[in-house]
Design a protein around this motif. Sequence first.
Motif, PDB file in Angstrom:
ATOM      1  N   GLY A 132       0.805  -1.241  -0.137  1.00 28.49           N
ATOM      2  CA  GLY A 132       0.066   0.118   0.015  1.00 28.49           C
ATOM      3  C   GLY A 132       0.818   1.305   0.112  1.00 28.49           C
ATOM      4  N   ILE A 133       2.030   1.190   0.857  1.00 27.28           N
ATOM      5  CA  ILE A 133       3.022   2.335   0.834  1.00 27.28           C
ATOM      6  C   ILE A 133       3.435   2.532  -0.550  1.00 27.28           C
ATOM      7  CG2 ILE A 133       5.165   2.838   1.789  1.00 27.28           C
ATOM      8  CD1 ILE A 133       4.405   1.391   4.279  1.00 27.28           C
ATOM      9  N   GLY A 134       3.786   1.467  -1.698  1.00 22.28           N
ATOM     10  CA  GLY A 134       4.190   1.838  -2.654  1.00 22.28           C
ATOM     11  C   GLY A 134       3.230   2.474  -3.757  1.00 22.28           C
ATOM     12  N   VAL A 135       1.878   2.078  -3.486  1.00 22.09           N
ATOM     13  CA  VAL A 135       0.640   2.811  -4.295  1.00 22.09           C
ATOM     14  C   VAL A 135       0.678   4.366  -3.808  1.00 22.09           C
ATOM     15  CG1 VAL A 135      -1.540   2.787  -4.558  1.00 22.09           C
ATOM     16  CG2 VAL A 135      -0.446   0.823  -4.442  1.00 22.09           C
ATOM     17  N   GLY A 136       0.852   4.609  -2.458  1.00 22.99           N
ATOM     18  CA  GLY A 136       0.916   6.022  -2.020  1.00 22.99           C
ATOM     19  C   GLY A 136       2.058   6.794  -2.693  1.00 22.99           C
ATOM     20  N   LEU A 137       3.180   6.057  -2.581  1.00 30.34           N
ATOM     21  CA  LEU A 137       4.430   6.784  -3.354  1.00 30.34           C
ATOM     22  C   LEU A 137       4.110   7.094  -4.883  1.00 30.34           C
ATOM     23  CD1 LEU A 137       7.459   4.743  -1.877  1.00 30.34           C
ATOM     24  CD2 LEU A 137       6.728   7.341  -1.305  1.00 30.34           C
ATOM     25  N   ALA A 138       3.537   6.030  -5.557  1.00 32.88           N
ATOM     26  CA  ALA A 138       3.190   6.336  -6.995  1.00 32.88           C
ATOM     27  C   ALA A 138       2.215   7.265  -7.203  1.00 32.88           C
ATOM     28  CB  ALA A 138       2.909   4.992  -7.494  1.00 32.88           C
ATOM     29  N   HIS A 139       1.243   7.257  -6.308  1.00 32.22           N
ATOM     30  CA  HIS A 139       0.250   8.378  -6.412  1.00 32.22           C
ATOM     31  C   HIS A 139       0.605   9.730  -6.432  1.00 32.22           C
ATOM     32  CE1 HIS A 139      -3.257  10.777  -5.534  1.00 32.22           C
ATOM     33  NE2 HIS A 139      -4.036   9.708  -5.573  1.00 32.22           N
ATOM     34  N   ALA A 140       1.613  10.017  -5.256  1.00 33.27           N
ATOM     35  CA  ALA A 140       2.509  11.311  -5.127  1.00 33.27           C
ATOM     36  C   ALA A 140       3.462  11.527  -6.560  1.00 33.27           C
ATOM     37  CB  ALA A 140       3.368  11.128  -3.979  1.00 33.27           C
ATOM     38  N   LEU A 141       4.073  10.448  -6.942  1.00 31.60           N
ATOM     39  CA  LEU A 141       4.732  10.541  -8.258  1.00 31.60           C
ATOM     40  C   LEU A 141       3.959  11.346  -9.266  1.00 31.60           C
ATOM     41  CD1 LEU A 141       7.051   7.583  -8.510  1.00 31.60           C
ATOM     42  CD2 LEU A 141       7.778  10.088  -7.827  1.00 31.60           C
ATOM     43  N   LYS A 142       2.456  10.629  -9.506  1.00 33.08           N
ATOM     44  CA  LYS A 142       1.782  10.897 -10.553  1.00 33.08           C
ATOM     45  C   LYS A 142       1.267  12.435 -10.427  1.00 33.08           C
ATOM     46  CE  LYS A 142      -2.739   9.782 -12.540  1.00 33.08           C
ATOM     47  NZ  LYS A 142      -3.541   8.510 -12.578  1.00 33.08           N
ATOM     48  N   SER A 143       0.931  12.829  -9.157  1.00 38.01           N
ATOM     49  CA  SER A 143       0.431  14.028  -8.851  1.00 38.01           C
ATOM     50  C   SER A 143       1.493  15.198  -9.165  1.00 38.01           C
ATOM     51  CB  SER A 143      -0.043  14.332  -7.444  1.00 38.01           C
ATOM     52  OG  SER A 143       1.266  14.283  -6.488  1.00 38.01           O
ATOM     53  N   ARG A 144       2.669  14.941  -9.252  1.00 39.39           N
ATOM     54  CA  ARG A 144       3.544  15.917  -9.564  1.00 39.39           C
ATOM     55  C   ARG A 144       4.248  15.560 -10.983  1.00 39.39           C
ATOM     56  NH1 ARG A 144       7.532  13.413  -5.283  1.00 39.39           N
ATOM     57  NH2 ARG A 144       9.167  12.911  -6.430  1.00 39.39           N
ATOM     58  N   SER A 145       3.486  14.927 -11.692  1.00 40.77           N
ATOM     59  CA  SER A 145       4.090  14.536 -13.105  1.00 40.77           C
ATOM     60  C   SER A 145       5.352  14.141 -13.186  1.00 40.77           C
ATOM     61  CB  SER A 145       3.422  15.688 -13.954  1.00 40.77           C
ATOM     62  OG  SER A 145       2.482  16.273 -14.016  1.00 40.77           O
ATOM     63  N   SER A 146       5.394  13.338 -12.397  1.00 39.94           N
ATOM     64  CA  SER A 146       6.818  12.658 -12.261  1.00 39.94           C
ATOM     65  C   SER A 146       7.085  11.531 -13.362  1.00 39.94           C
ATOM     66  CB  SER A 146       7.465  12.301 -10.917  1.00 39.94           C
ATOM     67  OG  SER A 146       8.372  11.412 -11.116  1.00 39.94           O
ATOM     68  N   ARG A 147       8.284  11.203 -13.732  1.00 44.27           N
ATOM     69  CA  ARG A 147       8.581  10.030 -14.797  1.00 44.27           C
ATOM     70  C   ARG A 147       8.791   8.767 -13.911  1.00 44.27           C
ATOM     71  NH1 ARG A 147       8.032   9.173 -19.644  1.00 44.27           N
ATOM     72  NH2 ARG A 147       9.999   8.208 -19.925  1.00 44.27           N
ATOM     73  N   GLY A 148       8.845   8.944 -12.536  1.00 44.14           N
ATOM     74  CA  GLY A 148       9.367   7.722 -11.760  1.00 44.14           C
ATOM     75  C   GLY A 148       8.274   6.631 -11.700  1.00 44.14           C
ATOM     76  N   ILE A 149       8.841   5.501 -11.436  1.00 45.39           N
ATOM     77  CA  ILE A 149       8.007   4.363 -11.202  1.00 45.39           C
ATOM     78  C   ILE A 149       8.360   3.825  -9.706  1.00 45.39           C
ATOM     79  CG2 ILE A 149       7.858   1.863 -11.906  1.00 45.39           C
ATOM     80  CD1 ILE A 149       9.042   2.843 -14.676  1.00 45.39           C
ATOM     81  N   VAL A 150       7.333   2.988  -9.123  1.00 43.57           N
ATOM     82  CA  VAL A 150       7.625   2.402  -7.899  1.00 43.57           C
ATOM     83  C   VAL A 150       7.663   0.909  -8.154  1.00 43.57           C
ATOM     84  CG1 VAL A 150       6.957   2.065  -5.564  1.00 43.57           C
ATOM     85  CG2 VAL A 150       6.441   4.248  -6.722  1.00 43.57           C
ATOM     86  N   ALA A 151       8.649   0.144  -7.807  1.00 43.61           N
ATOM     87  CA  ALA A 151       8.962  -1.256  -7.968  1.00 43.61           C
ATOM     88  C   ALA A 151       8.540  -1.727  -6.654  1.00 43.61           C
ATOM     89  CB  ALA A 151      10.038  -1.662  -8.606  1.00 43.61           C
TER      90      ALA A 151
END
Length: 502
Positions: A132-151
Amino acid sequence: MDISSIVSVDALGKPCIGNSPKELFAFGHLIRETEKLILELFGRGLVSGTTHTCLGQEICQMSVVRALNDPDDYVLSNHRNHGHFLTYSGDCLGLVAEIMGRQTGVCGGYGGSQHLAFRNFHSNGVQAGMTGIGVGLAHALKSRSSRGIVAIVIGDGTLGEGLLYESMNLASIWNVPVLFVVEHNGIAQTTYTRDTIGGDIVARGLAFGLSAWRLSDRDEDFSAQVERVVEDMRESRRPGMLVIDTGRMGPHSKGDDLRDVDERDEITASDPLKALRARCAADDVKAIESACQVFLAQVEKAAMESPLAGFDQPPEHSFKPALQIDCPAADSSAANVRLALNDALGKLLEHDESVVLLGEDLHDPYGGAFKVTVGLSDKYKHRVVSTPISEAGITGAGIGLAMAGKKPIVEIMFADFLTLCMDQIYNHAVKFPGMFVDSAVPIVIRAPCGGRRGYGPTHSQSLENIFISVPGLDRHLWKSSTQNRPVADQCLSLLAESHTFP
Ligand SMILES: Cc1ncc(C[n+]2csc(CCOP(=O)(O)OP(=O)(O)O)c2C)c(N)n1
Ligand SMILES: [Mg+2]
C-alpha cells in the motif's frame, strides 16, 4: 569504499550495469560473493540474528532495479533484499556493516538484514506490508507529473496476503505507475507455493486491470526483456505486475532447507549466474573474480573496524523537527465538532497543496458517514479522495504519500476498524523515522469513536487503550462533550504541525 574496479556508478551512486554478459556477471558475482562473506561472518560468530540470502536469485534481483534509471524511481523490498539493495546503491560496506550491527551500516547498524534504506530504497520484513505504501508513493509521483516508477518486490508466498490485493486494486483505480514484482522461486520458507497458491498468478494482475508479464531468469535474453517491461511502464504510466520464475539455491535463511539434494542440485545446475559466466571470455572472468576478491577484503576490513551501534542510545534521526503548515486559525465559533473539523480540514486544503484526504465515502454531496468532509470534494476534486473499503490499503497509501512529501489525512469511518490498519501503523508508520534515516511520516489518521448511538459491538468501541501502547504515535482524543473551540484549535494545530510521527 571505491567500487569502480567492478562497476561505474552514476551521480546518485547507483551502479550502471550494462546488458552484456560481462557486466551482468560482474555485478551478479559481486552480490553472490558479498552474501557468501556475510554467511562466513555469521559462521565466525560476528553477526547475530538471521539473514536471507538471494543465492541463485541474483540475476532476478538485479533485473528490475538495474533497469530503473530515473532519479524519482522507488524500490520497496522485503526480507530477501540484498540483491535489490546492492543493485540500487552499490553499497557493499553499508550492507555488510549494517548486518554486523556496526555504525557504518546504511541504517547505522539499527536495521539489520531486513531493514535497509538508501535514497528511494526501503525494505521491511512484513510480507506485503510495503504494497500500500508503494501505491501511495506512486500516487505522489503521478500528482507531480514525475517520470518515476515504484517497484514493489514480493516473493510468491506473499501472494497469500490480503493487503496485496487491496494495493493492486488501489493501483488500478488510481492508475498509478507501480510495478508489483513477484519473485517466484516456488517456495516460501519451507512450504512449496504450489500447495498455497490457488488459481493463476498472472491472472491475478489481469483481473485487477494491470498489465502483466511472466519471465524467467533462466532465459538468455531475460535482462533485456525486463528492461522492456520497465520502459513500457515508464511510457504507459500504468500499474503492472511482473512475475519472474527463479530458483532459490540456499536455505530460506540459515540452515532451514528441507528440500532433498536432487532438487537443490537441479536448481544449482540451471544457475543463471553460472550460465552468464560461461558466456564471458576467460580473461574477463579472471579479472572480475580477482577484483571482487580484493574489493570485498577491503569491505570486510572496514566493517570490522567500524564501532558497534550503541543500542543504549535511541537513534537521533528519529526525532526530526516538525514541518509546519502556515494556516490561519480555525473557526472558533463552530457549532459542533463536525463543523469544527470541516472548517479545519477546509483551511488545511486551502493553505497547503500537499494536504490530501483519503477515506471511504468522502465525496460530495454525501461528505463522509459523519458529514465531516461536506463541500470539500467539490472544491478540491483530486485531493479529497473516496476510496474502496480498504482500511489497511489506504493507511499504507497514506504512509507512502507522507514519505513522498504529502500531508495525508486518512479517515477511518469508525474507530473500530483501526484494528485493520494496525500493522501499517505499528510496524510501518511509527517505525520508519527510526529505521530509515531520511524518512518522515507526517500522516494523520482520524476516526470517530465511542457510542451511545446504538451501533453495537463493532461500531461503538473506544479503542484508545490499544493506541496508548504504540510507541512513536501522537494520540489526541477530542470529546464531543468538550467545547468546540478547543476541538477546532487542536485539530488545526495537530494537522498543521504535520508531525514526523503520526
Ligand atoms: C506477515 C508476515 N508473515 C510471516 C512472515 C515470516 N516469513 C518471512 S519470509 C517468509 C516466507 C516468504 O516467502 P516468499 O514470499 O515466497 O519469499 P521468499 O522467501 O521465497 O523470497 C515468511 C513466512 C513475515 N515476515 N511476515
Ligand atoms: Mg518464494
